[in-house]
Design a protein around this motif. Structure first.
Motif, PDB file in Angstrom:
ATOM      1  N   UNK A   1       0.809  -1.222   0.000  1.00 35.14           N
ATOM      2  CA  UNK A   1       0.000   0.000   0.000  1.00 35.14           C
ATOM      3  C   UNK A   1       0.841   1.270   0.000  1.00 35.14           C
ATOM      4  N   UNK A   2       1.914   1.297   0.787  1.00 33.71           N
ATOM      5  CA  UNK A   2       2.729   2.516   0.857  1.00 33.71           C
ATOM      6  C   UNK A   2       3.395   2.778  -0.487  1.00 33.71           C
ATOM      7  N   UNK A   3       3.934   1.700  -1.073  1.00 32.54           N
ATOM      8  CA  UNK A   3       4.580   1.858  -2.372  1.00 32.54           C
ATOM      9  C   UNK A   3       3.572   2.349  -3.407  1.00 32.54           C
ATOM     10  N   UNK A   4       2.335   1.783  -3.350  1.00 30.82           N
ATOM     11  CA  UNK A   4       1.313   2.166  -4.317  1.00 30.82           C
ATOM     12  C   UNK A   4       0.978   3.649  -4.191  1.00 30.82           C
ATOM     13  N   UNK A   5       0.741   4.086  -2.948  1.00 29.64           N
ATOM     14  CA  UNK A   5       0.428   5.500  -2.742  1.00 29.64           C
ATOM     15  C   UNK A   5       1.588   6.382  -3.191  1.00 29.64           C
ATOM     16  N   UNK A   6       2.807   5.942  -2.863  1.00 29.85           N
ATOM     17  CA  UNK A   6       3.982   6.702  -3.261  1.00 29.85           C
ATOM     18  C   UNK A   6       4.068   6.824  -4.777  1.00 29.85           C
ATOM     19  N   UNK A   7       3.780   5.716  -5.466  1.00 22.75           N
ATOM     20  CA  UNK A   7       3.857   5.739  -6.930  1.00 22.75           C
ATOM     21  C   UNK A   7       2.791   6.661  -7.525  1.00 22.75           C
ATOM     22  N   UNK A   8       1.607   6.711  -6.877  1.00 20.39           N
ATOM     23  CA  UNK A   8       0.560   7.600  -7.380  1.00 20.39           C
ATOM     24  C   UNK A   8       1.022   9.057  -7.254  1.00 20.39           C
ATOM     25  N   UNK A   9       1.555   9.394  -6.074  1.00 16.35           N
ATOM     26  CA  UNK A   9       2.018  10.775  -5.859  1.00 16.35           C
ATOM     27  C   UNK A   9       3.149  11.107  -6.827  1.00 16.35           C
ATOM     28  N   UNK A  10       4.088  10.161  -6.971  1.00 19.13           N
ATOM     29  CA  UNK A  10       5.221  10.398  -7.857  1.00 19.13           C
ATOM     30  C   UNK A  10       4.748  10.551  -9.310  1.00 19.13           C
ATOM     31  N   UNK A  11       3.796   9.715  -9.698  1.00 15.94           N
ATOM     32  CA  UNK A  11       3.294   9.779 -11.072  1.00 15.94           C
ATOM     33  C   UNK A  11       2.522  11.061 -11.345  1.00 15.94           C
ATOM     34  N   UNK A  12       1.987  11.662 -10.287  1.00 16.81           N
ATOM     35  CA  UNK A  12       1.184  12.865 -10.475  1.00 16.81           C
ATOM     36  C   UNK A  12       2.026  14.121 -10.401  1.00 16.81           C
ATOM     37  N   UNK A  13       3.069  14.110  -9.553  1.00 16.91           N
ATOM     38  CA  UNK A  13       3.802  15.355  -9.311  1.00 16.91           C
ATOM     39  C   UNK A  13       5.289  15.129  -9.089  1.00 16.91           C
ATOM     40  N   UNK A  14       5.794  13.969  -9.461  1.00 12.70           N
ATOM     41  CA  UNK A  14       7.172  13.643  -9.125  1.00 12.70           C
ATOM     42  C   UNK A  14       8.209  14.227 -10.058  1.00 12.70           C
TER      43      UNK A  14
ATOM     44  N   UNK B   1      -2.516   6.082 -13.377  1.00 14.54           N
ATOM     45  CA  UNK B   1      -2.097   5.522 -14.669  1.00 14.54           C
ATOM     46  C   UNK B   1      -0.649   5.061 -14.605  1.00 14.54           C
ATOM     47  N   UNK B   2       0.199   5.934 -14.082  1.00 20.44           N
ATOM     48  CA  UNK B   2       1.618   5.601 -14.089  1.00 20.44           C
ATOM     49  C   UNK B   2       1.914   4.523 -13.037  1.00 20.44           C
ATOM     50  N   UNK B   3       1.209   4.583 -11.890  1.00 21.53           N
ATOM     51  CA  UNK B   3       1.376   3.558 -10.864  1.00 21.53           C
ATOM     52  C   UNK B   3       0.967   2.188 -11.410  1.00 21.53           C
TER      53      UNK B   3
END
Lengths: 349, 314
Positions: free
Chosen positions: A40-53, A311-313
């Motif tokens: 879950x943490x990795x997934x949330x992190x990937x969503x944030x990174x994919x949106x604004x990373x 999408x990116x996650x």
């Protein structure tokens, strides 16, 4: 159980409950990630990174937010008057069709004139699409929720008809798509080299304009009065029917700008998948923004970020991208509940 | 005259009844909700979740009727969510309904992708088969139309009778209708408006989900994301068209389905060569709008529809 109104909710209530709604949404995201066998943490992190990373990700989010600002504004304006316009999708496509109609060589105008003319024509088209259901509502009392919803399906079929018939690109290798817009009709990029077009600026300006209309004009006052209590507004001498129609024209016009901006700014032509439900997502954006036009900008960027990030996650972590749709629906439902509980407490009896 | 030729074929009437069946389930479901005073815009998504869960259950190796049961329970679960938010909390029925539709649709899509990540063509199940009624199915036109259908179609028509009887001939039906007309009178009887409305939304949502399940388990044999395709919204129009009465609403669904079956067949005629197929596909949606306009003058809307009830408040 029953609900007891609270006259002056405390700041803790005002901030805590929406925060709890957001926390529930994040919890939902974690649960879905676990279900999909991901961390879950990795997934949330990937969503944030994919949106604004990265710069690219952020620009992608702003690009995705642009149509959502328009449809979000369209819904916010209409819902404020308790006009349930669920047809932003149809109005968006009406704007897109007019953009292609006028932007493929029909008007021999310089770019500085051509683009405003097209935008205005698109707005008129979108306004007219909503005018039908609203006149049916004000004249005959036909519920606009169902008619605007049904118009979405009719409009999509109509666009499909155009793209396989009179509007089909002869050079399109048989694909149902329109010819590309001429260069003069394309919205330029705000900064050369960065993938963000003037549609985004127009969206921000529209939000400011709607804010001015709602807070500084008689129409804005009338819209609010009709939305709060149509009977009282009528009694106070406000022409409720006419206010509804004006609201509808504004709302339909705003939604049509989403279609205009997607075609003229991003895609350059019209296909049947121009909008992956921007009209419906606009409802979520508007509700998360509490129908405040400036809030719509923030909410649209947030919602766009979740979709782009998901999408990116999804490509990286293998959690289906539909997680974004579930999260947005969860955010919508928890947020309306949080707002209700801000202004009322539960009494068990 | 092509239209006349079409109207005289048995397959046309059989198709009309088949197309009407899912609409009847969902329309009855919506009607029960609205009669109790709750507009359920979750209908479209609940049909999707019914179509998906029913199909998935059978795909996993369980029986067809187990699939119907699972679909119904899934629909009732989303109905419970809708009811909790709209009845005791009194949230906007428009916003919650649309939210439930988005949530249910997205849940079905997520679960489908999660369980079948690799497939390119949707896998098939063995759907319900026609079960001709001995004797009656031999009748001309009427036989193939009404008596050579799948069991779910028979269930749909049986439910029209059941819902009518319950609504108009039982104390439960009286209380339910009163909750939608004059909730204060229900409380005066010592009954709970909250309980009646929540029950109505949950049961109604179960029926909507069976309507969705009909699509995957009786009409087609696979699940597609777009398969409900506005049928839920059409059912809301059918409730209005049927003036909130089960019999009339079912008749409306049949009439509507007949037009739908007709447009499919007209596409095959010389007329279909001239008129683009999209025009034919628009017919159901345009008819639904027309139905709403026609009935607007003599609508008998439940008086307390969309009016939240908070005990002790006047």
């Amino acid at each position: 159980m029953r609900l007891e109104p609270i006259a002056n909710p405390s700041p803790a209530r005002r901030l805590g409950l929406p925060a709890a709604a957001l926390a529930l949404t994040v919890l939902m995201a974690s649960l879905l990630a676990l279900l999909a066998g991901a961390n879950p943490f990795a997934t949330l992190g990937l969503i944030v990174k994919g949106a604004a990373g990265s710069k690219y990700a952020l620009l992608e989010t702003l690009n995705r937010a642009t149509p959502l600002i328009f449809t979000g504004l369209a819904v916010a304006v209409a819902f404020r008057a308790k006009l349930w316009n669920i047809g932003a999708e149809a109005q968006l496509y009406a704007g897109a069709v007019v953009t292609v109609l006028l932007g493929t060589g029909a008007l021999p105008l310089p770019s500085a004139l051509l683009i405003p003319v097209i935008a205005l024509a698109a707005m008129i088209a979108g306004a007219l699409v909503l005018l039908g259901p609203v006149l049916l509502k004000t004249r005959l009392g036909v519920d606009e929720v169902v008619t605007t919803l049904l118009f979405n399906f009719i409009m999509l079929l109509f666009v499909s008809l155009l793209l396989e018939g009179p509007m089909k690109d002869p050079m399109g290798m048989g694909w149902p798509k329109s010819p590309a817009l001429e260069k003069a009709a394309r919205l330029p990029r705000i900064v050369e080299g960065l993938r963000l077009h003037w549609g985004f600026a127009l969206a921000i300006l529209s939000a400011l304009a709607v804010w001015v209309i709602q807070t500084r004009t008689t129409l804005g006052y009338e819209i609010r009065a009709v939305g709060l209590n149509a009977e009282a507004a009528r009694f106070a001498g406000i022409p409720v029917g006419r206010v509804m129609v004006k609201t509808a024209l504004l709302s339909g016009g705003l939604a049509a700008l989403a279609g205009f901006s997607e075609v003229a700014g991003l895609k350059g032509n019209l296909t049947l998948d121009l909008s992956p439900g921007f009209g419906y997502t606009g409802i979520i954006v508007a509700m998360l923004a509490l129908l405040n036009p400036l809030g719509v900008v923030v909410a649209a960027i947030f919602v766009a970020g979740v979709f782009v990030g998901a999408d990116s996650m999804s490509r990286a972590a293998g959690v289906p991208t539909y997680i974004a749709d579930i999260l947005m629906a969860t955010a919508l439902l928890t947020m309306v509940l949080a707002l209700r509980l801000t202004h009322a407490r539960i009494r068990w009896r | 005259m092509e239209i006349l030729d079409i109207l005289l074929t048995a397959s046309f009437w059989a198709a009309a009844v088949r197309i009407a069946s899912p609409l009847i389930f969902a329309t009855l479901g919506e009607l029960i909700c609205e009669r109790a005073g709750v507009l359920n815009l979750g209908i479209e998504g609940i049909m999707v979740i019914g179509a998906f869960t029913g199909w998935m259950t059978v795909y996993l190796g369980f029986g067809l009727w187990t699939g119907v049961l699972v679909a119904m329970l899934a629909g009732m679960l989303f109905g419970l969510l809708h009811a909790t938010l709209t009845v005791p909390f009194g949230l906007s029925q428009h916003v919650v309904g649309l939210g439930v539709t988005l949530l249910a649709t997205a849940t079905a899509a997520f679960a489908y992708r999660l369980s079948l990540p690799e497939v390119t063509s949707p896998p098939k199940i063995v759907p319900f088969q026609p079960l001709p009624v001995p004797g009656l199915s031999e009748l001309p036109l009427v036989g193939p139309a009404f008596f050579a259908q799948t069991p779910l179609t028979y269930l749909a028509f049986a439910l029209v009778v059941v819902v009518s009887v319950v609504l108009y001939r039982t104390p439960l039906g009286l209380a339910l209708r009163a909750a939608g007309e004059n909730p204060a009178s229900v409380e005066a009887q010592g009954l709970s408006v909250t309980a009646i409305r929540m029950g109505a939304v949950i049961v109604g949502s179960g029926l909507m989900a069976i309507g969705g399940a009909f699509l995957t388990m009786s009409a087609f044999s696979s699940f597609f994301f777009e398969m409900v395709n506005g049928r839920g919204w059409i059912c809301i129009a059918l409730v209005v068209f049927g003036a909130w009465r089960p019999g009339k609403a079912a008749l409306g669904a049949l009439l509507f389905a007949a037009f739908d079956a007709l447009q499919v067949r007209l596409q095959q005629t010389p007329m279909g060569a001239v008129v683009p197929y999209q025009v034919f596909l628009m017919v159901p949606y345009i008819l639904s709008i027309l139905a709403l306009v026609l009935m607007s003058r003599r609508a008998e809307v439940p008086a307390a529809l969309m009016v939240p009830f908070n005990k002790g408040e006047r």
